[in-house]
Write an enzyme that holds these catalytic residues in place. Structure first.
Site, mmCIF file in Angstrom:
data_model
loop_
_atom_site.group_PDB
_atom_site.id
_atom_site.type_symbol
_atom_site.label_atom_id
_atom_site.label_comp_id
_atom_site.label_asym_id
_atom_site.label_seq_id
_atom_site.Cartn_x
_atom_site.Cartn_y
_atom_site.Cartn_z
ATOM 1 N N VAL A 13 -41.042 9.115 -16.358
ATOM 2 C CA VAL A 13 -41.140 10.343 -17.149
ATOM 3 C C VAL A 13 -40.019 10.393 -18.187
ATOM 4 C CG1 VAL A 13 -41.081 12.868 -17.051
ATOM 5 C CG2 VAL A 13 -42.168 11.568 -15.203
ATOM 6 N N CYS A 14 -40.402 10.732 -19.409
ATOM 7 C CA CYS A 14 -39.457 10.913 -20.507
ATOM 8 C C CYS A 14 -39.317 12.414 -20.746
ATOM 9 C CB CYS A 14 -39.980 10.204 -21.758
ATOM 10 S SG CYS A 14 -38.933 10.407 -23.199
#
Length: 160
Positions: free
Chosen positions: A93-94
């Site tokens: 996840v960014c």
């Protein structure tokens, strides 16, 4: 010394989670084959938010904590190939609150991380793309983007 700090903090997080956590969410440390608990790896489920295209999905996520936690954020990972503009093809996840250089603070809790990721599902950051296909569809073809979200929702129904 940091090993003790990380595990102590995660034990506190686990207690706090058990007492009070958002409805539909799951977050629990991994249980090893010998029955012992590994506080450094948590298996989680994030429900799609009601009233959004993600509603009805229950999305598996793994949190991997380092010995440097809480000074450094955990790595948060959906399954490989998870469709979302802010999720790398590897599933990582960014999100700004998970970035040491941008938004991470040691006071951020597991609950705040999971709720932040739930919010990100329906409110992608178009300026911080991690996945080419997801970003392109989100920006240029909203109808196709919604169809792909529905495929994700169908792929991850609530498990009983």
């Amino acid at each position: 010394m940091s090993d003790g700090i990380a595990r102590s903090r995660l034990a506190e997080e686990r207690k706090a989670w058990r007492k009070n956590h958002p409805h539909g969410f799951v977050a629990k440390p991994e249980t090893r084959a010998d029955g012992s608990v590994d506080l450094m790896v948590w298996h989680c489920v994030i429900p799609g938010k009601k009233g959004t295209d993600w509603e009805g999905g229950y999305f598996p996520l793994t949190l991997n904590f380092s010995e440097e936690y809480p000074s450094k954020p955990p790595k948060c990972k959906f399954p490989n190939g998870f469709f979302h503009p802010n999720v790398y093809p590897s599933g990582i996840v960014c999100l700004s609150i998970l970035s040491e250089r941008r938004g991470w603070r040691p006071s951020i809790t597991v609950k705040q991380i999971l709720v932040g990721i739930q919010d990100l599902l329906d409110q992608p950051n178009a300026t911080d793309a991690a996945q080419t296909e997801g970003h392109q569809l989100y920006v240029s073809n909203p109808n196709e983007y919604r169809k792909r979200i529905q495929q994700e929702v169908l792929q991850y129904p609530q498990s009983l």
